[in-house]
Design a protein around this motif. Structure first.
Motif, mmCIF file in Angstrom:
data_model
loop_
_atom_site.group_PDB
_atom_site.id
_atom_site.type_symbol
_atom_site.label_atom_id
_atom_site.label_comp_id
_atom_site.label_asym_id
_atom_site.label_seq_id
_atom_site.Cartn_x
_atom_site.Cartn_y
_atom_site.Cartn_z
ATOM 1 N N PHE A 188 21.838 -35.714 22.576
ATOM 2 C CA PHE A 188 21.638 -36.008 24.122
ATOM 3 C C PHE A 188 20.435 -36.962 24.105
ATOM 4 O O PHE A 188 19.563 -37.104 23.718
ATOM 5 C CB PHE A 188 21.003 -34.596 24.382
ATOM 6 C CG PHE A 188 20.874 -34.433 25.836
ATOM 7 C CD1 PHE A 188 21.687 -34.023 26.893
ATOM 8 C CD2 PHE A 188 19.384 -34.720 26.508
ATOM 9 C CE1 PHE A 188 21.460 -33.983 28.044
ATOM 10 C CE2 PHE A 188 19.190 -34.517 27.697
ATOM 11 C CZ PHE A 188 19.917 -34.326 28.836
ATOM 12 N N ILE A 189 20.966 -37.744 25.366
ATOM 13 C CA ILE A 189 19.931 -38.925 25.516
ATOM 14 C C ILE A 189 19.098 -38.386 26.537
ATOM 15 O O ILE A 189 19.512 -38.238 27.709
ATOM 16 C CB ILE A 189 20.694 -40.110 26.121
ATOM 17 C CG1 ILE A 189 21.804 -40.671 25.156
ATOM 18 C CG2 ILE A 189 19.992 -41.374 26.609
ATOM 19 C CD1 ILE A 189 21.089 -41.044 23.769
ATOM 20 N N VAL B 231 25.871 -39.217 22.569
ATOM 21 C CA VAL B 231 26.342 -40.114 21.275
ATOM 22 C C VAL B 231 26.586 -39.350 20.103
ATOM 23 O O VAL B 231 25.843 -38.154 19.931
ATOM 24 C CB VAL B 231 25.421 -41.232 21.067
ATOM 25 C CG1 VAL B 231 24.992 -42.196 22.292
ATOM 26 C CG2 VAL B 231 24.013 -40.930 20.772
ATOM 27 N N LEU B 232 27.442 -40.028 19.352
ATOM 28 C CA LEU B 232 27.655 -39.393 17.979
ATOM 29 C C LEU B 232 26.720 -40.233 17.285
ATOM 30 O O LEU B 232 26.686 -41.655 17.217
ATOM 31 C CB LEU B 232 29.323 -39.487 17.704
ATOM 32 C CG LEU B 232 30.233 -38.683 18.333
ATOM 33 C CD1 LEU B 232 31.584 -38.852 17.839
ATOM 34 C CD2 LEU B 232 29.710 -37.052 18.143
ATOM 35 N N VAL B 233 26.260 -39.581 16.002
ATOM 36 C CA VAL B 233 25.352 -40.347 15.107
ATOM 37 C C VAL B 233 26.000 -40.044 13.788
ATOM 38 O O VAL B 233 25.996 -38.763 13.182
ATOM 39 C CB VAL B 233 23.955 -39.862 15.366
ATOM 40 C CG1 VAL B 233 22.885 -40.234 14.222
ATOM 41 C CG2 VAL B 233 23.526 -40.145 16.684
ATOM 42 N N VAL C 64 18.835 -43.187 15.946
ATOM 43 C CA VAL C 64 18.125 -41.949 16.126
ATOM 44 C C VAL C 64 17.210 -41.762 15.022
ATOM 45 O O VAL C 64 17.510 -41.804 13.839
ATOM 46 C CB VAL C 64 19.208 -40.838 16.563
ATOM 47 C CG1 VAL C 64 18.400 -39.652 16.695
ATOM 48 C CG2 VAL C 64 20.103 -41.149 17.501
ATOM 49 N N PHE C 65 15.862 -41.570 15.529
ATOM 50 C CA PHE C 65 14.897 -41.232 14.394
ATOM 51 C C PHE C 65 14.061 -39.951 14.719
ATOM 52 O O PHE C 65 13.915 -39.651 16.162
ATOM 53 C CB PHE C 65 14.360 -42.274 14.088
ATOM 54 C CG PHE C 65 13.520 -42.902 15.313
ATOM 55 C CD1 PHE C 65 11.840 -42.498 15.519
ATOM 56 C CD2 PHE C 65 13.809 -43.737 16.382
ATOM 57 C CE1 PHE C 65 11.364 -42.979 16.534
ATOM 58 C CE2 PHE C 65 13.183 -44.221 17.510
ATOM 59 C CZ PHE C 65 11.653 -44.003 17.392
ATOM 60 N N ASP C 66 13.404 -39.486 14.017
ATOM 61 C CA ASP C 66 12.247 -38.485 13.943
ATOM 62 C C ASP C 66 11.048 -39.092 14.212
ATOM 63 O O ASP C 66 10.577 -39.786 13.476
ATOM 64 C CB ASP C 66 12.313 -37.621 12.764
ATOM 65 C CG ASP C 66 11.354 -36.161 12.898
ATOM 66 O OD1 ASP C 66 10.433 -36.386 13.648
ATOM 67 O OD2 ASP C 66 11.439 -35.572 12.125
ATOM 68 N N ALA D 115 23.676 -44.336 15.940
ATOM 69 C CA ALA D 115 24.524 -44.187 16.924
ATOM 70 C C ALA D 115 25.875 -44.987 16.811
ATOM 71 O O ALA D 115 25.520 -46.391 16.669
ATOM 72 C CB ALA D 115 23.684 -44.071 18.095
ATOM 73 N N PHE D 116 27.031 -44.415 16.952
ATOM 74 C CA PHE D 116 28.287 -45.272 16.839
ATOM 75 C C PHE D 116 29.170 -44.922 17.524
ATOM 76 O O PHE D 116 30.248 -45.778 17.784
ATOM 77 C CB PHE D 116 28.853 -45.094 15.243
ATOM 78 C CG PHE D 116 29.393 -43.980 14.938
ATOM 79 C CD1 PHE D 116 30.809 -43.577 15.449
ATOM 80 C CD2 PHE D 116 28.513 -42.923 14.612
ATOM 81 C CE1 PHE D 116 31.358 -42.491 14.835
ATOM 82 C CE2 PHE D 116 29.390 -41.439 14.444
ATOM 83 C CZ PHE D 116 30.791 -41.164 14.738
ATOM 84 N N GLN D 117 29.079 -44.061 18.578
ATOM 85 C CA GLN D 117 30.060 -43.999 19.505
ATOM 86 C C GLN D 117 29.565 -43.001 20.814
ATOM 87 O O GLN D 117 28.771 -41.870 20.527
ATOM 88 C CB GLN D 117 31.210 -42.681 18.997
ATOM 89 C CG GLN D 117 32.392 -42.343 19.876
ATOM 90 C CD GLN D 117 33.321 -43.649 19.952
ATOM 91 O OE1 GLN D 117 33.425 -44.352 19.156
ATOM 92 N NE2 GLN D 117 34.025 -43.469 21.135
#
Length: 199
Positions: free
Chosen positions: A24-25, A40-42, A57-59, A181-183
């Motif tokens: 979720f953004i 987004v799909l990651v 996406v990162f922690d 993130a690719f989609q």
């Protein structure tokens, strides 16, 4: 019936835990590519080839956020359920664009206002309309195994620039990357692939 539901939950958990997850953004920091509320799909598959221009996406714990979580256990459980269902963001998970990888020298800015990487002006067509490449001046060399990450909506993004004077200098360790993130999958009228750049 119950066993079928349990199996579906288990398979979904395994897929999301090891292959592909949905995020979720939570903010406007990646506009115009991603807006608040997008999903987004990651990909979580091992991908050592993190490139400049990738959206990751990162922690952020230990770099963007402190390690401790002041919330109570019930609050953390509710938050985790919302995140797993793709209904809420995570306070310690961020989405940013890779600007510099290990060994890169990233500088703001040239006379025309561009960032440079190793002396070459960076072409940034993804920047939010009206935003400067950065209003914060910096000259950093990215340590090996770390990344320099910025939002596309530079005037609305807390990113590596925000931590220049902090321990770690705003660099994010590669092992904190959750995935690329690719989609874009939601909303449906804007869904489509998030292309990798060749920078």
């Amino acid at each position: 019936m119950f066993s079928a539901v349990l199996l579906a939950v288990l398979v979904t958990g395994l897929v999301r835990g090891f292959l592909v997850d949905v995020y979720f953004i939570p903010s406007a920091s990646m506009e115009p590519l991603l807006t608040e509320g997008d999903r987004v799909l990651v990909t979580k598959l091992a991908d050592p080839d993190i490139r400049r221009g990738d959206v990751v996406v990162f922690d952020g714990r230990g770099s963007f956020d402190p390690i401790t979580d002041p919330r109570s256990l019930p609050e953390r459980v509710l938050a985790a359920a919302g995140q797993w269902l793709g209904l809420a963001g995570n306070d310690t998970t961020y989405v940013k664009r890779v600007i510099g990888v290990g060994g890169d020298r990233v500088v703001c800015c040239t006379a025309d206002g561009s960032l440079t990487v190793d002396g070459d002006a960076l072409d940034e067509p993804y920047l939010h309309p009206g935003d400067a490449a950065s209003t914060t001046r910096f000259d950093v060399v990215v340590p090996e195994g770390r990344l320099w990450l910025l939002g596309d909506h530079r005037s609305a993004s807390s990113d590596s620039r925000s931590l220049l004077g902090a321990p770690g200098g705003g660099f994010v360790a590669e092992d904190r990357i959750i995935g690329r993130a690719f989609q874009l999958v939601w909303p449906l009228d804007r869904s489509g692939p998030i292309d990798r750049r060749s920078d």
